[in-house]
Design an enzyme around this catalytic site. Structure first.
Site, PDB file in Angstrom:
ATOM      1  N   TRP A 145       1.125  -1.746  -0.032  1.00 26.94           N
ATOM      2  CA  TRP A 145       0.398   0.239  -0.267  1.00 26.94           C
ATOM      3  C   TRP A 145       0.541   1.427   0.109  1.00 26.94           C
ATOM      4  CZ3 TRP A 145      -5.098  -0.733  -0.664  1.00 26.94           C
ATOM      5  CH2 TRP A 145      -6.060  -0.232  -1.077  1.00 26.94           C
ATOM      6  N   ASP A 210       0.294  10.901   0.046  1.00 29.84           N
ATOM      7  CA  ASP A 210      -0.111  12.106  -0.044  1.00 29.84           C
ATOM      8  C   ASP A 210      -2.231  11.521   0.901  1.00 29.84           C
ATOM      9  OD1 ASP A 210      -1.082  10.486  -2.091  1.00 29.84           O
ATOM     10  OD2 ASP A 210      -1.880  12.739  -2.861  1.00 29.84           O
ATOM     11  N   GLU A 213      -3.831   8.772  -1.545  1.00 32.79           N
ATOM     12  CA  GLU A 213      -1.889   7.402  -1.662  1.00 32.79           C
ATOM     13  C   GLU A 213      -2.291   7.203  -2.206  1.00 32.79           C
ATOM     14  OE1 GLU A 213      -6.037   5.005   0.460  1.00 32.79           O
ATOM     15  OE2 GLU A 213      -5.098   5.158   2.007  1.00 32.79           O
TER      16      GLU A 213
END
Ligand code: NOJ
Ligand code: NOJ
Length: 481
Positions: A145, A210, A213
Site C-alpha cells: 500500500w 498524500d 494514497e
C-alpha cells in the site's frame, strides 16, 4: 464478529435522539424549501454516518470507510477517514441534549480511544504510526500500500485534543485515568495524543504518501494538518506543565510554516499540492482539491493559510475553472461546478485505469469555503481586492461589475452586501450538487459520474457524510445573525 442486538439498540437510540433534537430546534424559524432539503440531508447524513460507526460487525470503536466489501473493498479503518469522522461525532456529542444519545456516543468514544491505542502499539507495522489503514477486526493490514501516510497521526492528534478538552470540561467520572491515557508528559511517549505528537514532531520532514494514497513527496495537505497538530499539542502540553514539549512542538510548527509557504505558485496564482515528488503518480498541473481540504482541516485559527485567505480563494477559483471543462455534468450551470480530486485523476472508484469523477467531499469543501468566507467578511466589514483574490471575487460578481485592484469595499457600500449574498449563493450552488446527485434517500457514495451524474465508487462513504455535516455546520453558522 457478531453484531449484538445491543449495538443496534444503541444506534437507534442515538439517531432518534439527535434527529428529534434538530427537528425541534429548527421548527422555531420559518424556512425556505431549500433550507429544508439541506436539513433533511443533514439528518440523513447523521443517520448513515452513525450506521457506519455503530452497527457494523467490527471490532468496537472501528470506523469503516464504507460498508462496501467489494468493488471496491472499503471495509477498513483508515486513520485519516476515521479522524475526520470522529471530529463530527464529537460535534454530535456536544450538541445533543438527549442523555441516552450522549451516553451511547460516550461508550463509542471510549472504545475508539482503546482501539487507537491498540493500533499505535501494534508490533510489526512496517511504518509504525504512519500506517494508513487497519482491518475492521482490529488487526493489521499488511498488503502492499502507499505508506507511510503521515497526515493520519496529525489528524488523530487534533481531534483527540478536542476530546481531551471535552472530558476535562465535563469532568467525566472515568476521571484522571482516561485523561492520563490521552496525555501524559512521560517519555518515551505512551499516551495517545503524545505518541502522535512526538511522531509528527520527528517525522514531518520525511517524504510520505498524500491523502489520496498515490504520490510520495511533500504535501501541502499533510504539512498543514501536522502544523495544526503541533500548535494545538503545544497548548495542551503547556496546560499539563510539560513545557519542554510545548516549546519543542511550537518550534517544529514554526519550522513547518515557511515550508508550507513554498507551495504558493505566484506566477500561476494557486497553491500547489505536492513538492519534491519522489515516487508514485506525477501530476503535471499540481492543481488539487487536497489544498482546499488542507486549508480547512489544517486551519490552526491563527490566520495562516486559512480557508478564507486570498491564496486559498485563488486556488479554489483555479480548481473550479479546471473542473468546469473536464466534467460534462458541469455544463449544467444551474448548479456550481462539481469538483474532483485533481484534473489528471484516473480513479473512477473501482479501478485506476479509467477517468476520474467529481467527489462529494471535494465539492462540499468548495461550498464550505464560500460559507466560511461569508462569515469572515461579515465580521471584518470590508473586502480588500488585490492581485491575488481579484479573479475569485470578479467571478463571483459576473461581468456587470468591474472590480479594481487595491480597492476596498466597505460595509456601507451596497456592493458589500452583494458580495456577501453571492458568497452564500455560490456555496449553495455547490451544495446543491449533493442534493441533486445524491440518492433520494440521502445516501452518498464517493463519486458522481462525470457524464451521467449518477453515483459510483464506494457506497455510503463515511467521509462523504462527515464532510456534509462539516459544510452544513458552516452554512448554519453563516446564517446566524
Ligand atoms: C484506493 C486509493 O485510496 C485511491 O486514492 C487510489 O486512487 C486507488 N486506490 C488506486 O490506488
Ligand atoms: C480513497 C481516498 O483517496 C482516500 O483519501 C481515502 O482515505 C480512502 N479512499 C478511503 O476512503
Amino acid at each position: 464478529m457478531i453484531t449484538s442486538p445491543l449495538r443496534y439498540i444503541a444506534f437507534f437510540t442515538i439517531v432518534f435522539g439527535l434527529l428529534f433534537q434538530t427537528v425541534a430546534s429548527q421548527a422555531k424559524t420559518v424556512h425556505l424549501r431549500l433550507d429544508d432539503a439541506y436539513l433533511v440531508q443533514k439528518n440523513k447524513s447523521i443517520e448513515y454516518l452513525l450506521n457506519n460507526c455503530l452497527s457494523q460487525p467490527v471490532y468496537p470503536g472501528t470506523i469503516i470507510a464504507s460498508p462496501s466489501r467489494q468493488q471496491p473493498d472499503y471495509f477498513y479503518h483508515w486513520v485519516r477517514d476515521a479522524a475526520i469522522t470522529f471530529s463530527e461525532m464529537l460535534t454530535l456529542y456536544k450538541e445533543t441534549s438527549n442523555s441516552q444519545t450522549k451516553s451511547a456516543l460516550k461508550k463509542f468514544i471510549i472504545d475508539h480511544i482503546k482501539l487507537n491505542q491498540k493500533f499505535q502499539k501494534m508490533p510489526g507495522l512496517e511504518k509504525g504510526l504512519g500506517e494508513p489503514k487497519f482491518r475492521a477486526d482490529g488487526t493489521a493490514f499488511q498488503d502492499s500500500w502507499g505508506r507511510p501516510q503521515n497526515d493520519g497521526p496529525a489528524l488523530r492528534a487534533i481531534y483527540f485534543i478536542s476530546l481531551y478538552e471535552i472530558i476535562e470540561n465535563e469532568g467525566w467520572s472515568e476521571g484522571p485515568g482516561i485523561l492520563q491515557s490521552l496525555y501524559e508528559s512521560m517519555l518515551p511517549a505512551n499516551s495517545l495524543i503524545k505518541m502522535d505528537l512526538e511522531y509528527v514532531a520527528y517525522h514531518w520532514r520525511e517524504s510520505n504518501f498524500d491523502l489520496w494514497e498515490e504520490v510520495n513527496g511533500t504535501h501541502f495537505f499533510t504539512l498543514m494538518v501536522q502544523r495544526k497538530a503541533l500548535l494545538k499539542g503545544a497548548e495542551l502540553a503547556q496546560k499539563k506543565n510539560d513545557s519542554g514539549a510545548a516549546a519543542f512542538y511550537r518550534q517544529e510548527a514554526a519550522k513547518i510554516t515557511p515550508e508550507i509557504e513554498k507551495f504558493w505558485n505566484s506566477s500561476q496564482g494557486f497553491i500547489g499540492a505536492t513538492r519534491n515528488h519522489k515516487a508514485g503518480i506525477f501530476k503535471k498541473s499540481n492543481l488539487d482539491t487536497a489544498v482546499l481540504l488542507g486549508a480547512i482541516l489544517g486551519d490552526a485559527g491563527d490566520g495562516f493559510m486559512s480557508p478564507t485567505s486570498d491564496r486559498v480563494l485563488a486556488s479554489l477559483q483555479k480548481l473550479k475553472e479546471a473542473f468546469r471543462n473536464i466534467y460534462a455534468i458541469n455544463q449544467n450551470t444551474a448548479m456550481a461546478e462539481a469538483l474532483g480530486r485533481y484534473p489528471e485523476d484516473t480513479y473512477d472508484g473501482y479501478s485506476t485505469n479509467s477517468v476520474g469523477n467529481p467527489w462529494f467531499i471535494t465539492t462540499q469543501t468548495a461550498a464550505e469555503i464560500y460559507y466560511r468566507t461569508y462569515t469572515s467578511l461579515k465580521k471584518k466589514g470590508v473586502v480588500k481586492i488585490n492581485s491575488v483574490n481579484k479573479k475569485f471575487y470578479q467571478a463571483l460578481l459576473g461581468k456587470r461589475i468591474k472590480l479594481v485592484e487595491n480597492s476596498e469595499i466597505r460595509s456601507q457600500n451596497k456592493l458589500f452586501a452583494v458580495i456577501l449574498n453571492q458568497l452564500l449563493t455560490e456555496g449553495d450552488r455547490h451544495l446543491n450538487r449533493t442534493l441533486y446527485h445524491g440518492n433520494k434517500n440521502g445516501s452518498l457514495s464517493e463519486q458522481m459520474n462525470r457524464n451521467s451524474g449518477y453515483m459510483q465508487g464506494a457506497a455510503d462513504l463515511t467521509w462523504s457524510y462527515a464532510s456534509y455535516l462539516s459544510t452544513y455546520g458552516q452554512r448554519e453558522r453563516a446564517q446566524q445573525r
